[in-house]
Every structure is written in structure tokens, then in C-alpha cells.
Design a protein around this motif. Structure first.
Motif, mmCIF file in Angstrom:
data_model
loop_
_atom_site.group_PDB
_atom_site.id
_atom_site.type_symbol
_atom_site.label_atom_id
_atom_site.label_comp_id
_atom_site.label_asym_id
_atom_site.label_seq_id
_atom_site.Cartn_x
_atom_site.Cartn_y
_atom_site.Cartn_z
ATOM 1 N N ARG A 106 0.853 -1.170 0.000
ATOM 2 C CA ARG A 106 0.000 0.000 0.000
ATOM 3 C C ARG A 106 0.898 1.232 0.000
ATOM 4 N NH1 ARG A 106 -5.196 -0.914 0.818
ATOM 5 N NH2 ARG A 106 -5.595 1.113 1.739
ATOM 6 N N PRO A 107 0.413 2.379 -0.486
ATOM 7 C CA PRO A 107 1.284 3.532 -0.729
ATOM 8 C C PRO A 107 1.812 4.223 0.508
ATOM 9 C CG PRO A 107 -0.989 4.034 -1.315
ATOM 10 C CD PRO A 107 -0.945 2.587 -1.013
ATOM 11 N N ASP A 108 1.388 3.820 1.692
ATOM 12 C CA ASP A 108 1.940 4.438 2.896
ATOM 13 C C ASP A 108 3.251 3.777 3.330
ATOM 14 O OD1 ASP A 108 -0.328 2.769 5.268
ATOM 15 O OD2 ASP A 108 0.613 2.092 3.430
ATOM 16 N N VAL A 109 3.709 2.805 2.540
ATOM 17 C CA VAL A 109 4.940 2.075 2.833
ATOM 18 C C VAL A 109 5.852 2.175 1.620
ATOM 19 C CG1 VAL A 109 5.906 -0.203 3.331
ATOM 20 C CG2 VAL A 109 3.748 0.476 4.357
ATOM 21 N N SER A 110 7.149 2.390 1.816
ATOM 22 C CA SER A 110 8.059 2.546 0.675
ATOM 23 C C SER A 110 8.689 1.229 0.240
ATOM 24 C CB SER A 110 9.152 3.553 1.003
ATOM 25 O OG SER A 110 9.916 3.090 2.099
ATOM 26 N N GLU A 111 8.657 0.241 1.117
ATOM 27 C CA GLU A 111 9.269 -1.037 0.763
ATOM 28 C C GLU A 111 8.621 -2.147 1.571
ATOM 29 O OE1 GLU A 111 13.668 -1.425 -0.062
ATOM 30 O OE2 GLU A 111 13.556 -2.684 1.738
ATOM 31 N N LYS A 112 8.474 -3.294 0.920
ATOM 32 C CA LYS A 112 7.962 -4.466 1.621
ATOM 33 C C LYS A 112 8.720 -5.679 1.130
ATOM 34 C CE LYS A 112 3.737 -7.022 2.715
ATOM 35 N NZ LYS A 112 2.262 -7.078 2.514
ATOM 36 N N LYS A 113 9.156 -6.502 2.077
ATOM 37 C CA LYS A 113 9.971 -7.663 1.724
ATOM 38 C C LYS A 113 9.321 -8.931 2.244
ATOM 39 C CE LYS A 113 14.700 -9.411 2.141
ATOM 40 N NZ LYS A 113 16.046 -9.170 2.686
ATOM 41 N N GLU A 114 9.281 -9.943 1.377
ATOM 42 C CA GLU A 114 8.803 -11.263 1.788
ATOM 43 C C GLU A 114 9.723 -12.303 1.163
ATOM 44 O OE1 GLU A 114 4.008 -10.293 2.308
ATOM 45 O OE2 GLU A 114 4.655 -11.875 0.930
ATOM 46 N N GLY A 115 10.611 -12.829 1.990
ATOM 47 C CA GLY A 115 11.576 -13.796 1.491
ATOM 48 C C GLY A 115 12.497 -13.159 0.464
ATOM 49 N N ARG A 116 12.577 -13.736 -0.734
ATOM 50 C CA ARG A 116 13.458 -13.197 -1.771
ATOM 51 C C ARG A 116 12.778 -12.096 -2.592
ATOM 52 N NH1 ARG A 116 14.350 -16.284 -5.688
ATOM 53 N NH2 ARG A 116 12.807 -17.928 -5.318
ATOM 54 N N PHE A 117 11.517 -11.809 -2.312
ATOM 55 C CA PHE A 117 10.754 -10.845 -3.100
ATOM 56 C C PHE A 117 10.590 -9.535 -2.337
ATOM 57 C CE2 PHE A 117 9.648 -13.852 -6.360
ATOM 58 C CZ PHE A 117 9.634 -15.063 -5.711
ATOM 59 N N THR A 118 10.888 -8.413 -3.009
ATOM 60 C CA THR A 118 10.772 -7.089 -2.414
ATOM 61 C C THR A 118 10.041 -6.166 -3.376
ATOM 62 O OG1 THR A 118 12.850 -7.352 -1.182
ATOM 63 C CG2 THR A 118 12.039 -5.099 -1.503
ATOM 64 N N ILE A 119 9.085 -5.408 -2.833
ATOM 65 C CA ILE A 119 8.460 -4.330 -3.611
ATOM 66 C C ILE A 119 9.059 -3.022 -3.105
ATOM 67 C CG2 ILE A 119 6.373 -3.090 -4.215
ATOM 68 C CD1 ILE A 119 4.738 -5.490 -3.656
ATOM 69 N N SER A 120 9.491 -2.189 -4.056
ATOM 70 C CA SER A 120 9.890 -0.818 -3.738
ATOM 71 C C SER A 120 8.845 0.107 -4.321
ATOM 72 C CB SER A 120 11.254 -0.507 -4.347
ATOM 73 O OG SER A 120 12.241 -1.324 -3.777
ATOM 74 N N PHE A 121 8.413 1.087 -3.528
ATOM 75 C CA PHE A 121 7.306 1.948 -3.946
ATOM 76 C C PHE A 121 7.730 3.412 -3.842
ATOM 77 C CE2 PHE A 121 2.896 2.355 -4.981
ATOM 78 C CZ PHE A 121 2.551 3.604 -4.506
ATOM 79 N N ASN A 122 7.540 4.164 -4.920
ATOM 80 C CA ASN A 122 7.864 5.590 -4.955
ATOM 81 C C ASN A 122 6.577 6.354 -5.287
ATOM 82 O OD1 ASN A 122 8.653 8.227 -5.651
ATOM 83 N ND2 ASN A 122 10.673 7.529 -6.299
ATOM 84 N N LYS A 123 5.932 6.860 -4.241
ATOM 85 C CA LYS A 123 4.625 7.489 -4.423
ATOM 86 C C LYS A 123 4.720 8.762 -5.263
ATOM 87 C CE LYS A 123 0.579 8.897 -1.743
ATOM 88 N NZ LYS A 123 0.012 9.010 -0.383
#
Lengths: 114, 113
Positions: free
Chosen positions: A51-68
Motif C-alpha cells: 500500500r502507498p503508505d509504505v516505501s518497501e515491503k519484503k517477503e523472502g526473496r521478493f521485495t516491492i519498492s514503492f515511490n509514491k
């Protein structure tokens, strides 16, 4: 009108390398951004979401980076394995009142070579 | 916990015919959405049903319709089939709320000849 743009269309990565897939969106009403993984003959499977209130989320080997501010988000697959070879889709969903409709990117075909 | 079940898995129909596809969502999921997947257009949203009501609709002609039953099971119907309707039709179910994602079924592969 393509509201979620995904790149690259295809990607070849060596085993153990980092796979990076990028998405950009236009609609600031989007507030949920999932990534799906699809193998041939199967439906897409939810991998990770942010969700856009978070800049990064990691689960195991997978990471989402978010730049609002840039309206961009990306998927990083660390230590890529041949079993990760699949098609990956980013998606976006509008906030309250939008129901569960997802707008998908066009997909990235990932191949991880030995 | 059983996943999303779509039947049939494969279907071959002739132009002009109609077809009905079925989807059984995960138990407890009241939201069911349908997508069309093709190599050229990717994943395109058809419609979403929640508690037997259509909540969202995509940009498809009226030949595409759907419904949801009281047990959350859903069907979609395509009338007067065209060659361009050949696609993988995916059903997805979800709990309702901002933090829940879809679970997709394996799809129904429709071929129109």
C-alpha cells in the motif's frame, strides 16, 4: 488507456542474480499494488502486495519498492532461481468505493538461466 | 482449503454459439471477479460480483454477462461467439476489504472456431 505500464516485456537473468521489474501508474486513486506470478497453464498467483503508505515491503526473496511521488513501483527478486521463470504482472486497485477491480500491467516474461 | 474452481477447463465452440463458464470461489469469499486473458490484450477486467450484485463492469460488449448466486458461485455467459472471444477466462475470488488480494482459478480456455 493503459493505466499501469510495465517493463521490461521480457527479462533473462542468471541464476543467483537479481531480477527487477518496473511499473508506473497514472491514477492517484490507486491505493493497493499487488504483484502476481503466473506459470503456463495456471492462473496468476498473488506474490506480494504493498500500500502507498509504505516505501518497501519484503517477503523472502521478493521485495516491492514503492515511490509514491514518482508513481512507480518495482519488484525485485533476489537470488533468482530457475523455478522463478514465469510471467509476472503488476497491478493496481482503486481505493474505497472501487470494489476489487484490478488494473494489470502487460506482464514480464522472466527466464532464469543456469 | 479448496481453491477457486473453474469449469470446464477447456471448451471449443463455433462462431455464433453461446457459452456458460462456471466459477466456485473459496469458501467465505463473497467477491468474484472475471478476467479475459489474451496474448495481445493481457488481463482485461470483465466484471465483479459481490453478494449477488454486479459491483464493477469492464469495457466489454453486452454479449458478455454474468451472475452470482446466493452461495457466491458465479457464472459468466458469452452469447453470439466471435473468433476474437478465444481466450483464457479467469475467475478470481476475494474477501472484501482494502488489504485482501485475489485468488485466481486456473481458468477456462475457450477456443472459438
Amino acid at each position: 488507456q493503459q493505466q499501469v505500464k510495465q517493463s521490461p516485456q521480457s527479462l533473462i537473468v542468471q541464476k543467483g542474480g537479481i531480477s527487477i521489474i518496473n511499473c508506473a501508474y497514472e491514477n492517484t486513486a490507486f491505493d493497493y499494488f499487488p504483484w502476481y506470478q503466473q506459470f503456463p497453464g495456471k492462473g496468476p498467483a498473488l506474490l506480494i502486495a504493498i500500500r502507498p503508505d509504505v516505501s518497501e515491503k519484503k517477503e523472502g526473496r521478493f521485495t516491492i519498492s514503492f515511490n509514491k511521488s514518482a508513481k512507480q513501483f518495482s519488484l525485485h527478486i533476489m537470488d533468482s532461481q530457475p523455478g522463478d521463470s514465469a510471467t509476472y504482472f503488476c497491478a493496481a486497485r482503486k481505493g474505497s468505493g472501487g470494489g476489487n477491480k484490478l488494473t494489470f500491467g502487460t506482464g514480464t516474461q522472466l527466464k532464469v538461466e543456469l | 482449503k479448496a481453491g477457486v474452481t473453474q469449469t470446464p477447463r477447456y471448451l471449443i465452440k463455433t462462431r455464433g454459439q453461446q457459452v456458460t463458464l462456471s466459477c466456485s470461489p473459496i469458501s467465505g469469499h463473497r467477491s468474484v471477479s472475471w478476467y479475459q486473458q489474451t496474448p495481445g490484450q493481457g488481463l482485461q477486467f470483465l466484471f465483479e460480483y459481490f453478494s449477488e450484485t454486479q459491483r464493477n463492469k469492464g469495457n466489454f460488449p453486452g454479449r458478455f454477462s454474468g451472475r452470482q448466486f446466493s452461495n457466491s458461485r458465479s457464472e459468466m455467459n458469452v452469447s453470439t461467439l466471435e473468433l476474437g472471444d478465444s481466450a483464457l477466462y479467469l475467475c478470481a475470488s476475494s474477501q472484501d476489504g482494502p488489504n485482501y488480494g485475489y485468488t485466481f482459478g486456473s481458468g477456462t480456455r475457450l477456443t472459438v472456431v
